[in-house]
Scaffold this motif. Sequence first.
Motif, PDB file in Angstrom:
ATOM      1  N   PRO A  19     -72.767  45.757 -29.354  1.00  0.00           N
ATOM      2  CA  PRO A  19     -72.019  46.874 -29.930  1.00  0.00           C
ATOM      3  C   PRO A  19     -71.222  46.460 -31.175  1.00  0.00           C
ATOM      4  CG  PRO A  19     -71.624  46.710 -27.573  1.00  0.00           C
ATOM      5  CD  PRO A  19     -72.389  45.498 -27.965  1.00  0.00           C
ATOM      6  N   GLU A  20     -71.071  47.395 -32.098  1.00  0.00           N
ATOM      7  CA  GLU A  20     -70.351  47.124 -33.344  1.00  0.00           C
ATOM      8  C   GLU A  20     -68.924  46.640 -33.106  1.00  0.00           C
ATOM      9  OE1 GLU A  20     -70.541  50.101 -36.428  1.00  0.00           O
ATOM     10  OE2 GLU A  20     -72.617  50.566 -35.880  1.00  0.00           O
ATOM     11  N   ALA A  21     -68.249  47.177 -32.094  1.00  0.00           N
ATOM     12  CA  ALA A  21     -66.870  46.759 -31.810  1.00  0.00           C
ATOM     13  C   ALA A  21     -66.822  45.279 -31.422  1.00  0.00           C
ATOM     14  CB  ALA A  21     -66.271  47.622 -30.703  1.00  0.00           C
ATOM     15  N   PHE A  22     -67.789  44.842 -30.643  1.00  0.00           N
ATOM     16  CA  PHE A  22     -67.861  43.427 -30.271  1.00  0.00           C
ATOM     17  C   PHE A  22     -68.119  42.551 -31.493  1.00  0.00           C
ATOM     18  CE2 PHE A  22     -70.647  39.814 -29.153  1.00  0.00           C
ATOM     19  CZ  PHE A  22     -69.738  39.063 -28.426  1.00  0.00           C
ATOM     20  N   VAL A  23     -69.064  42.958 -32.324  1.00  0.00           N
ATOM     21  CA  VAL A  23     -69.385  42.203 -33.542  1.00  0.00           C
ATOM     22  C   VAL A  23     -68.157  42.112 -34.440  1.00  0.00           C
ATOM     23  CG1 VAL A  23     -70.828  42.134 -35.615  1.00  0.00           C
ATOM     24  CG2 VAL A  23     -71.833  42.783 -33.403  1.00  0.00           C
ATOM     25  N   ALA A  24     -67.396  43.198 -34.548  1.00  0.00           N
ATOM     26  CA  ALA A  24     -66.179  43.184 -35.368  1.00  0.00           C
ATOM     27  C   ALA A  24     -65.162  42.187 -34.813  1.00  0.00           C
ATOM     28  CB  ALA A  24     -65.575  44.583 -35.432  1.00  0.00           C
ATOM     29  N   VAL A  26     -65.829  39.481 -33.074  1.00  0.00           N
ATOM     30  CA  VAL A  26     -66.367  38.152 -33.367  1.00  0.00           C
ATOM     31  C   VAL A  26     -66.069  37.791 -34.819  1.00  0.00           C
ATOM     32  CG1 VAL A  26     -68.511  36.847 -33.698  1.00  0.00           C
ATOM     33  CG2 VAL A  26     -68.157  38.158 -31.590  1.00  0.00           C
ATOM     34  N   GLU A  27     -66.311  38.704 -35.738  1.00  0.00           N
ATOM     35  CA  GLU A  27     -66.120  38.403 -37.155  1.00  0.00           C
ATOM     36  C   GLU A  27     -64.647  38.186 -37.503  1.00  0.00           C
ATOM     37  OE1 GLU A  27     -68.317  41.281 -39.435  1.00  0.00           O
ATOM     38  OE2 GLU A  27     -70.233  40.422 -38.817  1.00  0.00           O
ATOM     39  N   ASP A  60     -62.720  39.394 -26.556  1.00  0.00           N
ATOM     40  CA  ASP A  60     -62.900  40.402 -25.506  1.00  0.00           C
ATOM     41  C   ASP A  60     -64.383  40.728 -25.368  1.00  0.00           C
ATOM     42  OD1 ASP A  60     -60.187  40.500 -25.142  1.00  0.00           O
ATOM     43  OD2 ASP A  60     -59.909  42.346 -26.283  1.00  0.00           O
ATOM     44  N   ASP A  61     -64.869  40.752 -24.175  1.00  0.00           N
ATOM     45  CA  ASP A  61     -66.254  41.090 -23.842  1.00  0.00           C
ATOM     46  C   ASP A  61     -67.287  40.040 -24.237  1.00  0.00           C
ATOM     47  OD1 ASP A  61     -65.477  43.497 -22.690  1.00  0.00           O
ATOM     48  OD2 ASP A  61     -65.772  44.617 -24.536  1.00  0.00           O
ATOM     49  N   GLY A  62     -66.856  38.806 -24.503  1.00  0.00           N
ATOM     50  CA  GLY A  62     -67.885  37.817 -24.793  1.00  0.00           C
ATOM     51  C   GLY A  62     -67.391  36.546 -25.456  1.00  0.00           C
ATOM     52  N   THR A  80     -74.102  34.554 -30.229  1.00  0.00           N
ATOM     53  CA  THR A  80     -73.073  35.396 -29.613  1.00  0.00           C
ATOM     54  C   THR A  80     -73.581  35.800 -28.232  1.00  0.00           C
ATOM     55  OG1 THR A  80     -73.973  37.466 -30.512  1.00  0.00           O
ATOM     56  CG2 THR A  80     -72.290  36.347 -31.825  1.00  0.00           C
ATOM     57  N   THR A  81     -72.647  35.983 -27.330  1.00  0.00           N
ATOM     58  CA  THR A  81     -72.980  36.438 -25.989  1.00  0.00           C
ATOM     59  C   THR A  81     -72.060  37.594 -25.648  1.00  0.00           C
ATOM     60  OG1 THR A  81     -73.615  34.198 -25.359  1.00  0.00           O
ATOM     61  CG2 THR A  81     -73.211  35.769 -23.573  1.00  0.00           C
ATOM     62  N   TYR A  82     -72.634  38.764 -25.488  1.00  0.00           N
ATOM     63  CA  TYR A  82     -71.873  39.959 -25.140  1.00  0.00           C
ATOM     64  C   TYR A  82     -71.871  40.089 -23.621  1.00  0.00           C
ATOM     65  CZ  TYR A  82     -70.698  44.900 -24.717  1.00  0.00           C
ATOM     66  OH  TYR A  82     -70.104  46.084 -24.365  1.00  0.00           O
ATOM     67  N   LEU A  83     -70.679  40.108 -23.035  1.00  0.00           N
ATOM     68  CA  LEU A  83     -70.513  40.205 -21.595  1.00  0.00           C
ATOM     69  C   LEU A  83     -69.609  41.404 -21.283  1.00  0.00           C
ATOM     70  CD1 LEU A  83     -69.787  36.439 -20.975  1.00  0.00           C
ATOM     71  CD2 LEU A  83     -71.935  37.630 -20.513  1.00  0.00           C
ATOM     72  N   PRO A  84     -70.189  42.597 -21.202  1.00  0.00           N
ATOM     73  CA  PRO A  84     -69.359  43.771 -20.966  1.00  0.00           C
ATOM     74  C   PRO A  84     -68.662  43.721 -19.607  1.00  0.00           C
ATOM     75  CG  PRO A  84     -71.667  44.339 -20.746  1.00  0.00           C
ATOM     76  CD  PRO A  84     -71.603  42.914 -21.233  1.00  0.00           C
ATOM     77  N   ALA A  85     -67.459  44.223 -19.581  1.00  0.00           N
ATOM     78  CA  ALA A  85     -66.718  44.306 -18.303  1.00  0.00           C
ATOM     79  C   ALA A  85     -67.414  45.327 -17.389  1.00  0.00           C
ATOM     80  CB  ALA A  85     -65.277  44.704 -18.554  1.00  0.00           C
ATOM     81  N   HIS A  86     -67.439  45.030 -16.129  1.00  0.00           N
ATOM     82  CA  HIS A  86     -68.102  45.949 -15.184  1.00  0.00           C
ATOM     83  C   HIS A  86     -67.143  46.927 -14.615  1.00  0.00           C
ATOM     84  CE1 HIS A  86     -71.506  43.533 -15.795  1.00  0.00           C
ATOM     85  NE2 HIS A  86     -71.285  42.627 -14.861  1.00  0.00           N
TER      86      HIS A  86
END
Length: 86
Positions: A19-24, A26-27, A60-62, A80-86
């Motif tokens: 997701p874009e929010a995760f990428v943001a 990370v950046e 957050d999330d990864g 990158t590893t995205y790990l969404p909260a369950h």
Amino acid sequence: MSWSWEYEPDQASVVGGAPEAFVARVEIAFAEIVHAAEALYLDGTLYEGPNPRAGTAYVDDGMFVYLIVVRSERVYILQTTYLPAH
């Protein structure tokens, strides 16, 4: 030369549809790592020691894996590893 960062090999391969929010996130965290490297190695082009080992940072999330190449004054996002909260 000036410090910068990039995805290795490219953003699509490294981010892989996260997701874009995760990428943001990370950046933003990655920009902080670049600033820290720039402060630690004031003129990386003159550096003669070994490069630091690859590092892992958490957001957050990864997480993401990065590599600092001092003489090139570059920092690369390798994974990158995205790990969404369950």
